[in-house]
Design an enzyme around this catalytic site. Sequence first.
Site, PDB file in Angstrom:
ATOM      1  N   THR A  95     -12.207  23.642  -2.459  1.00  0.00           N
ATOM      2  CA  THR A  95     -12.387  22.768  -3.923  1.00  0.00           C
ATOM      3  C   THR A  95     -11.787  21.500  -4.037  1.00  0.00           C
ATOM      4  OG1 THR A  95     -10.649  24.273  -4.808  1.00  0.00           O
ATOM      5  CG2 THR A  95     -12.531  24.473  -4.831  1.00  0.00           C
ATOM      6  N   THR A  96     -10.427  21.215  -3.447  1.00  0.00           N
ATOM      7  CA  THR A  96      -9.719  20.138  -3.685  1.00  0.00           C
ATOM      8  C   THR A  96     -10.099  19.090  -3.023  1.00  0.00           C
ATOM      9  OG1 THR A  96      -7.610  21.450  -3.167  1.00  0.00           O
ATOM     10  CG2 THR A  96      -7.328  18.818  -3.622  1.00  0.00           C
ATOM     11  N   ASP A 387      -9.331  31.950   0.125  1.00  0.00           N
ATOM     12  CA  ASP A 387      -9.984  31.359   0.900  1.00  0.00           C
ATOM     13  C   ASP A 387     -10.297  31.216   2.431  1.00  0.00           C
ATOM     14  OD1 ASP A 387      -9.923  29.766  -1.194  1.00  0.00           O
ATOM     15  OD2 ASP A 387      -7.842  28.490  -0.403  1.00  0.00           O
TER      16      ASP A 387
HETATM   17  P1  ADP Z   1      -9.110  22.425  -0.063  1.00  0.00           P
HETATM   18  O1  ADP Z   1      -9.171  22.840  -1.369  1.00  0.00           O
HETATM   19  O2  ADP Z   1     -10.167  21.365  -0.227  1.00  0.00           O
HETATM   20  O3  ADP Z   1      -9.463  23.336   0.932  1.00  0.00           O
HETATM   21  P2  ADP Z   1      -7.198  22.888   1.335  1.00  0.00           P
HETATM   22  O4  ADP Z   1      -5.330  22.449   0.913  1.00  0.00           O
HETATM   23  O5  ADP Z   1      -6.876  23.870   1.444  1.00  0.00           O
HETATM   24  O6  ADP Z   1      -7.548  22.295   0.524  1.00  0.00           O
HETATM   25  O7  ADP Z   1      -6.951  21.588   2.461  1.00  0.00           O
HETATM   26  C1  ADP Z   1      -7.794  22.158   3.293  1.00  0.00           C
HETATM   27  C2  ADP Z   1      -8.027  20.430   4.725  1.00  0.00           C
HETATM   28  O8  ADP Z   1      -6.525  20.722   5.478  1.00  0.00           O
HETATM   29  C3  ADP Z   1      -8.953  20.582   5.878  1.00  0.00           C
HETATM   30  O9  ADP Z   1      -9.707  19.345   5.280  1.00  0.00           O
HETATM   31  C4  ADP Z   1      -8.763  20.594   6.617  1.00  0.00           C
HETATM   32  O10 ADP Z   1      -9.509  20.867   7.301  1.00  0.00           O
HETATM   33  C5  ADP Z   1      -6.641  20.363   6.629  1.00  0.00           C
HETATM   34  N1  ADP Z   1      -6.168  20.755   7.570  1.00  0.00           N
HETATM   35  C6  ADP Z   1      -5.926  22.638   7.531  1.00  0.00           C
HETATM   36  N2  ADP Z   1      -4.877  22.668   8.519  1.00  0.00           N
HETATM   37  C7  ADP Z   1      -4.580  21.766   9.158  1.00  0.00           C
HETATM   38  C8  ADP Z   1      -3.391  21.645  10.325  1.00  0.00           C
HETATM   39  N3  ADP Z   1      -3.424  22.406  11.001  1.00  0.00           N
HETATM   40  N4  ADP Z   1      -3.399  19.807  10.271  1.00  0.00           N
HETATM   41  C9  ADP Z   1      -4.237  19.480   9.728  1.00  0.00           C
HETATM   42  N5  ADP Z   1      -5.311  19.413   8.684  1.00  0.00           N
HETATM   43  C10 ADP Z   1      -5.286  20.437   8.475  1.00  0.00           C
HETATM   44 MG    MG Z   2      -8.721  25.619   0.712  1.00  0.00          MG
END
Ligand code: ADP
Ligand code: MG
Length: 537
Positions: A95-96, A387
């Site tokens: 969502t973000t 999630d």
């Molecule tokens: P959303 O609401 O969009 O799901 P999140 O706060 O869950 O937002 O962040 C998702 C993002 O974090 C994605 O782009 C994902 O690829 C990235 N992500 C998850 N784990 C890692 C990591 N270990 N290193 C870098 N990016 C990461």
């Molecule tokens: Mg997420």
Amino acid sequence: MAEKQPIFILPENVQRIIGKDAQRNNIMAARLVADSIKTTLGPKGMDKMLVDSLGDITVTNDGVTILEEMEIEHPAAKMMVEIAKTQEDEVGDGTTTAVMLAGKLLENAEKLLDNKIHPTVITKGYRLAAEKSQEILKELAVDINPEQEEVLKQIAMTAMTGKGAETVKEKFSDIIVKAVKQIAENNKIDLDNIKIEKNKGSGLAETELIEGIVFDKEKVSVDMPDKVENAKIALLDLALEIKSPEVDTKISISSPEQLQGFIEQEEKILKEMVEKIKQAGANVVFCQKGIDDVAQYYLSKEGIYACRRVSKSDMEKLARATQGKIISNLNELTSDQLGFAKMVEEVKKGEDTYTYVRGCENPKSLTILIHGGTEHVLDEMERAIKDGLGDVASALREGKVVAGAGAVEVELARRLREYSKTLGGREQLAIEEFASALEFIPITLAENAGLDPIDTLTELKAAHENEKYAGINIFTGKVENSLKEGIIEPLRIKSQAINSASEVAMMILRIDDVLASGKSSSGGMSSQNMPPTADYD
Ligand code: ADP
Ligand code: MG
């Protein structure tokens, strides 16, 4: 010549913003929404504390939760919130990302507007870019199947990072993958079949997956057994009572004998009801409606465990878990309609009493019981688990995943720029802006982790010369192959996010006239709510 009269075609109380002002005002509002959740993106994203008008507190990192709680009024800002909701409904995560993307698309469009590029040209470029993105995404996606448990766990972990579940992410991802695989029926995955219960008391590590259903009801009478092994369960959608409480019956009784007779008659009917249940072979009764005291007495006498007023949704889940049928006429109850569980048990946990129905054979409905210290922790863990469930489910539904940690966005941007060069005209500029909007995701991931965003992007772009899966691992600070690092997301997150972000951005760009009927001054369009557009650089 007659004097010219002004002509009014709208009621007096309609607020109207026209042309550039309308555009700038909408863009500004949309950007404010995107900005407000920017710092929560990614594993090192920060949390927000939201306090509602009643003083209830939510602490979360979840984009859609934040936006829903913010009670946004401005119409264009509301459209942004809709992106988050759609994303949540369709995929359950991302969502973000989706909202930030829309915000950045609009911000970049504003630059083009400043350079006197017409909105029609911008939207055309954005449309081309969005379509091309879907094509490229398919090329970049990697196949996945249900047997690849380790990869599925990595998907669950990627989904949960940053949501405070770090210490238990192995355990949670294990539970998530098991649960989704268990309820999947030939690629059909209905997450409603996974029930999430929360229990305040012990620690997160106690969180458990139950092969069956847990619900917050106690047995109706203390005289009933605390547990029943090899439970044969009658699922009843009928009242074990004589008269339904909704109907007012009047009886006139003239003698004590008559009263006695009446009571005996009632008792007899209730006794017969319990007899039918016993005849069918049931030793557990879950009843969607009420159970009369007399019926309770006979049930206890037979050693039958019973709960009353079980919710409809729990009844349906119980049916799927125990493979029993919900019966609405006692005469139809036979042994083959009973559900089965190895154990039905009343359990007190912390302040609450639950009925556990566990050990169901090949259950098509399950429960994840989250344990945690406080309600705020429990709520955030529920969001994290949801999630995880959403991501694993959508990865399996489509059978496709992409590299996370900004890898897929950087590669998309690179290929979109190449594509834009093949086109002439000013749309080319819009496609380039679309590409740089995508790069805002890795930029923000780096920024939120305290890394230098420009350096990181430069490094990432260089790596993509020969590694299409290169992403920025926030924990190591290194640019590495995200697939190998296990930072993996379902394709659907990205395709949906790009789709709805670009659609809404294009829609907002095409608006050049806002008419708001002035029911109240809180319509959101007034200058009290919005900074004047001229203030914006
Ligand atoms: P959303 O609401 O969009 O799901 P999140 O706060 O869950 O937002 O962040 C998702 C993002 O974090 C994605 O782009 C994902 O690829 C990235 N992500 C998850 N784990 C890692 C990591 N270990 N290193 C870098 N990016 C990461
Ligand atoms: Mg997420």
